[in-house]
Design a protein around this motif. Structure first.
Motif, short mmCIF file in Angstrom:
data_model
loop_
_atom_site.label_atom_id
_atom_site.label_comp_id
_atom_site.label_asym_id
_atom_site.label_seq_id
_atom_site.Cartn_x
_atom_site.Cartn_y
_atom_site.Cartn_z
N PHE A 226 96.72 134.46 29.58
CA PHE A 226 97.36 133.53 30.51
C PHE A 226 97.99 134.31 31.66
O PHE A 226 97.86 133.93 32.83
N ILE B 152 104.13 134.14 34.25
CA ILE B 152 103.09 133.11 34.12
C ILE B 152 103.51 131.84 34.86
O ILE B 152 102.71 131.24 35.61
N LEU C 113 93.49 131.15 34.66
CA LEU C 113 94.01 131.11 33.29
C LEU C 113 92.94 130.60 32.32
O LEU C 113 92.68 131.22 31.28
N ALA D 70 96.20 133.93 35.26
CA ALA D 70 96.96 133.16 36.26
C ALA D 70 97.36 134.04 37.44
O ALA D 70 97.24 133.63 38.61
#
Length: 489
Positions: free
Chosen positions: A396, A359, A422, A400
């Protein structure tokens, strides 16, 4: 005859004389009134005052005393009403502070344990081979605590809508089960587990204090927001998310003050134990022009579609596992074996656990093309088999990495596209646009606030009625302002 005429004439003269005198007297009175107007007004005011304080009504009470009694009663009622409001305000401040400290301590311990699990698993890749054994322990712990059908976050959402209560034993169970899942490298998140921990603590406190139905609901919201914030470090987003997620389309503003205060208290409590909020490098502020808005909207549409795929995959994996393996012990072992085989097939452990390094790298502008889809597959297979954890952090990861990969095709900065991805995927998966916008500012700053708002709005509208939580309820249509009630897909 002549005498008769003389009498009539005399009477006429007398009448004329009398009319003249009356006219003269009336004129004199009018002249006096016009010449002394202030005296008459003063007399009139004096008479009204005397009447108010001396003249008694049939009940033996003067008008002045009657008015004084009436307005005194109204002042007392308003004063009691204001004090009642202030007392409730003080009551929820105390409850929110207590809830924030408790959930902050539990959240800090939870975060520390999961960080330890991630570090140990990262340094000892062999732990993944014990994942099926960990699954057996998870199922056994739930069975021995008399929770045969665990509904996860859905049970907490019902408590947040004042439809049910949550048992306190859920908190230690989800704590242990999530730790085992991460320690042995199952692919899962953590914030969803935090919602269950905080919600069960809030429900327990509400029952012990003999709260009413709706006071109990407020306590659950405080616990959810406090635990969520203790891990993520976004107090405003956590508070609004806990209020918004239970019933999409209705925001109970009465819970805003206690939820925000509980979140802030939990975050500050967790900081005392070294648990810091999530911090990412923010992209530069983008130029606001029609071309940029068009690109952001295209990316948001893709995230809405991806959120549908993600939610469908999560629910479908549970149904397939349940259809193939009726016994929960066999099911969790089979799921663990599948995760092991896929990890070996992928040749990497980057999709196991929370995946925070991936992430962070994606938000810095670097991601592999296959990251988003492999994480989706592994997370669905892990949680669908009966392992525990959260569903939010994987959004996330997927959002992302997908945004970063699509950035060159859309002519966007990879860091900026990862942030939009995200927020867009998170909003489409949980159907919470307000908390998504607040989270974007708390994570990435306000430089691209208008684009984050656009992404959240588009993703929310086009993601349909799919949700990570099948117990989530929609109270309004997403397309037109018509109130209705339906359960998420």
């Amino acid at each position: 005859m002549e005498n008769k005429q003389n009498n009539i004439k005399e009477k006429q003269e007398e009448a004329d004389s009398k009319d003249y005198e009356d006219t003269e007297e009336t004129g004199k009175e009018n002249t006096e009134k016009r010449s002394a107007p202030f005296v008459s007004s003063a007399d009139r005011i004096r008479r009204l005052i005397n009447q108010a304080f001396t003249a008694e009504e049939p009940g033996g009470e003067t008008p002045a005393r009657k008015y004084a009694r009436h307005y005194s009663f109204r002042a007392v009622v308003r004063g009691r009403h204001a004090w009642h409001h202030f007392f409730i305000f003080l009551q929820w401040i105390v409850i929110a502070l207590v809830m924030g400290v408790i959930c902050g301590l539990v959240g800090a311990a939870f975060r520390k344990c999961l960080d330890f699990a991630a570090q140990y698993a990262g340094a000892n890749s062999w732990t993944i081979y014990l994942l099926p054994a960990a699954g057996l322990l998870i199922v056994f712990s739930y069975r021995i605590m008399d929770i045969k059908k665990d509904e996860g976050t859905n049970s907490i959402l019902r408590a947040a809508r004042a439809e049910d209560a949550s048992a306190l034993r859920v908190a230690p169970l989800i704590f242990l089960a999530t730790f085992l899942t991460h320690f042995f490298q199952g692919s899962a998140g953590r914030e969803g587990a935090a919602l269950q921990i905080g919600g069960s603590i809030g429900s327990f406190i509400g029952r012990k204090l003999h709260f009413t139905k709706y006071e109990h609901q407020m306590a659950v919201l405080c616990g959810m927001s406090a635990s969520f914030c203790a891990l993520l470090g976004t107090p405003l987003a956590a508070a609004v998310f806990s209020i918004e997620v239970a019933g999409v389309g209705t925001v109970f503003y009465a819970g805003l003050v206690p939820s925000v205060l509980a979140s802030m208290t939990a975050m500050m409590t967790a900081r005392q134990f070294g648990v810091m909020p999530m911090i990412f490098a923010a992209a530069e502020a983008q130029r606001q022009d029609p071309a940029m808005f068009a690109k952001v909207m295209v990316l948001s549409v893709i995230m809405a579609l991806m959120s549908i795929l993600y939610c469908f995959s999560m629910h479908a994996s549970m149904r397939v596992y349940a259809r193939l393996f009726k016994n929960p012990y066999i099911r969790v072992v089979a799921g663990g074996v599948v995760v092991i085989l896929l990890t070996l097939l992928f040749g990497s452990h980057r999709y196991n656990g929370v995946g925070m390094p991936v992430i962070t790298a994606a938000l810095a502008g670097s991601a592999r093309p296959e990251d988003f889809i492999l994480k989706l597959i592994l997370t669905a297979l892990t949680l669908g088999a009966g392992y525990k954890g959260g569903e939010i952090i994987p959004t996330f990861f997927i959002g992302a990495s997908l945004g970063c990969v699509l950035a060159p095709f859309l002519g966007l900065d990879p860091m900026f596209a990862a942030e939009i991805g995200l927020i867009g995927l998170f909003c489409g998966s949980v159907n919470c646009p307000l908390s998504s916008i607040l989270m974007s500012v708390e994570l990435f700053g306000g430089g691209n606030f208008v684009f984050f708002g656009t992404a959240a709005a588009v993703s929310y509208m086009l993601s349909g009625y799919y949700s990570l939580y099948s117990g989530q309820k929609f109270m309004n249509s997403k397309l037109i302002p018509i109130p209705f009630e339906r359960t998420a897909k």
